[in-house]
Design an enzyme around this catalytic site. Structure first.
Site, PDB file in Angstrom:
ATOM      1  N   ALA A  13       6.404   8.175  -1.848  1.00 28.96           N
ATOM      2  CA  ALA A  13       7.139   7.281  -0.837  1.00 28.96           C
ATOM      3  C   ALA A  13       6.936   6.123  -0.544  1.00 28.96           C
ATOM      4  O   ALA A  13       8.216   5.393  -0.163  1.00 28.96           O
ATOM      5  CB  ALA A  13       8.295   8.687  -0.907  1.00 28.96           C
ATOM      6  N   ALA A  14       5.934   6.090   0.077  1.00 28.80           N
ATOM      7  CA  ALA A  14       5.486   5.056   1.106  1.00 28.80           C
ATOM      8  C   ALA A  14       4.661   3.605   0.692  1.00 28.80           C
ATOM      9  O   ALA A  14       4.417   2.385   1.296  1.00 28.80           O
ATOM     10  CB  ALA A  14       4.939   5.650   2.614  1.00 28.80           C
ATOM     11  N   ILE A  17       5.694   0.534  -5.121  1.00 25.21           N
ATOM     12  CA  ILE A  17       6.408   0.481  -5.649  1.00 25.21           C
ATOM     13  C   ILE A  17       7.459   1.707  -5.155  1.00 25.21           C
ATOM     14  O   ILE A  17       9.065   0.774  -4.790  1.00 25.21           O
ATOM     15  CB  ILE A  17       6.059   0.467  -6.673  1.00 25.21           C
ATOM     16  N   VAL A 132       5.698   7.213 -13.348  1.00 23.62           N
ATOM     17  CA  VAL A 132       5.759   5.581 -13.425  1.00 23.62           C
ATOM     18  C   VAL A 132       4.156   5.531 -13.095  1.00 23.62           C
ATOM     19  O   VAL A 132       3.180   5.459 -12.687  1.00 23.62           O
ATOM     20  CB  VAL A 132       6.443   4.887 -12.259  1.00 23.62           C
ATOM     21  N   GLY A 133       3.313   6.005 -12.316  1.00 22.70           N
ATOM     22  CA  GLY A 133       1.813   6.929 -12.062  1.00 22.70           C
ATOM     23  C   GLY A 133       1.085   6.782 -12.838  1.00 22.70           C
ATOM     24  O   GLY A 133       1.084   7.387 -13.886  1.00 22.70           O
ATOM     25  N   HIS A 190       1.676   2.873 -22.600  1.00 23.97           N
ATOM     26  CA  HIS A 190       2.117   1.640 -21.325  1.00 23.97           C
ATOM     27  C   HIS A 190       0.341   1.315 -20.694  1.00 23.97           C
ATOM     28  O   HIS A 190      -0.230   2.073 -20.432  1.00 23.97           O
ATOM     29  CB  HIS A 190       2.731   2.498 -20.299  1.00 23.97           C
TER      30      HIS A 190
END
Length: 329
Positions: A13-14, A17, A132-133, A190
């Protein structure tokens, strides 16, 4: 009467993204302008990361978002994922100098096994998980396999950035507005092996292929440009694409929760065996979404060129899966 708040867990979160994502979630862009949210933010248990996370939370507080009911900081996935309705798994170990892809797979397998187990234990049984990672498809597969008590369909990987990149390239080539283009697909992983496919696409209701009838452009320019766009951004910016990735994550979850209004979107989802893709592999497919569920668009014709491209990206996914098989025992 206001809706009950939805709990949204975000990992990493930091990070870059995360920073581009959280303020948009808190403003209602992802779940709706009438949907209160509680943010449960996970960072690694490292003093610097936790301190940075506190700074991000201070900024979220200072925005005084009407929809943001609460924000909490976490170092343990078991507290971060408690009762989560949506989990955005953004944090992953980036590839360091001298790291082989298999080393990256191994390190991330440990992270996503732990996170999958935590989701299995404490998240809502209807949790919507978006990975997402990177490597996103295989990380989603690992998390899914580590959460046997949750439905496999709850686990998805982000192909929406590739989808949006492809839309933009097609709009530029055709001279049409991006909003008018529909029925685009990005098949597969991806990664640069993905296959952006506009054979069925329409623009303002007309077949796009009539405007762009150029096999050489498709093969030699369009597909490689979409596949290598992330690398091109790193080359130009010195940093990876964060704002566009955050935007794609918002698009993905918004459509999943609120519906795509009949439009095709691309999601990395567990295969049901359609299109010759082995069951359980997390692969980019065209879907429509309604009432919080996605439905694969089926029975589309696959020509020889498409089969070759779809199998090429599948081969990479099978290699990734085989590379982490032993770690899932």
């Amino acid at each position: 009467m206001s809706k009950p708040a939805m709990r949204v867990a975000v990992t990493g979160a930091a990070g870059q993204i995360g920073y581009a994502l959280l303020f948009r979630i808190a403003s209602g862009e992802m779940l709706g302008k009438d949907q209160p949210v509680i943010l449960q933010l996970l960072e690694i248990p490292d003093e610097k990361a936790q301190k940075a996370l506190k700074g991000v939370i201070m900024e979220l507080e200072d925005c005084a978002f009407p929809l943001l009911q609460e924000v909490t900081a976490h170092a343990d996935p078991k507290t971060a994922f408690k009762d989560a309705d949506v989990a955005l798994l953004v944090g992953a170990r980036p590839r360091g100098p001298g790291m082989e892809r298999k080393d990256l797979l191994t390190v991330n397998a440990q992270i996503f096994t732990a996170q999958g187990r935590a989701l299995n234990e404490v998240a809502s049984r209807n949790v919507k998980v978006l990975v997402v990672g990177n490597p996103a498809n295989t990380n989603a597969y690992i998390a899914m396999k580590s959460a046997p008590d949750l439905p496999a369909k709850n686990f998805t990987a982000m192909l929406r950035l590739d989808h949006n990149r492809a839309l933009s390239q097609l709009a530029g080539k055709s001279g049409k507005a991006v909003a008018g283009i529909e029925k685009l697909i990005v098949w597969g992983n991806h990664s640069p092996t993905m296959y952006p496919d506009y054979r069925f696409a329409t623009v303002d209701g007309q077949p796009l292929a009539k405007l762009i009838n150029d096999e050489a452009w498709n093969r030699d320019t369009f597909i490689p440009t979409v596949g290598k766009r992330g690398a091109a951004i790193i080359e130009a910016r010195g940093l990876s694409s964060a704002a566009s990735a955050a935007n794609a994550a918002i698009d993905h979850v918004r459509d999943w929760v609120l519906g795509s209004n009949g439009k095709w979107v691309t999601m990395g989802i567990p295969s049901d065996g359609s299109y010759g893709i082995p069951e359980g592999i997390i692969y980019g497919f065209p879907v429509t979404t309604a009432n919080g569920e996605y439905t694969m668009v089926k029975d589309l014709e696959v020509d020889a060129f498409s089969r070759e491209r779809m199998d090429f990206t599948l081969k990479e996914l099978l290699e990734e899966r085989d590379g982490i098989k032993d770690l899932l025992k």
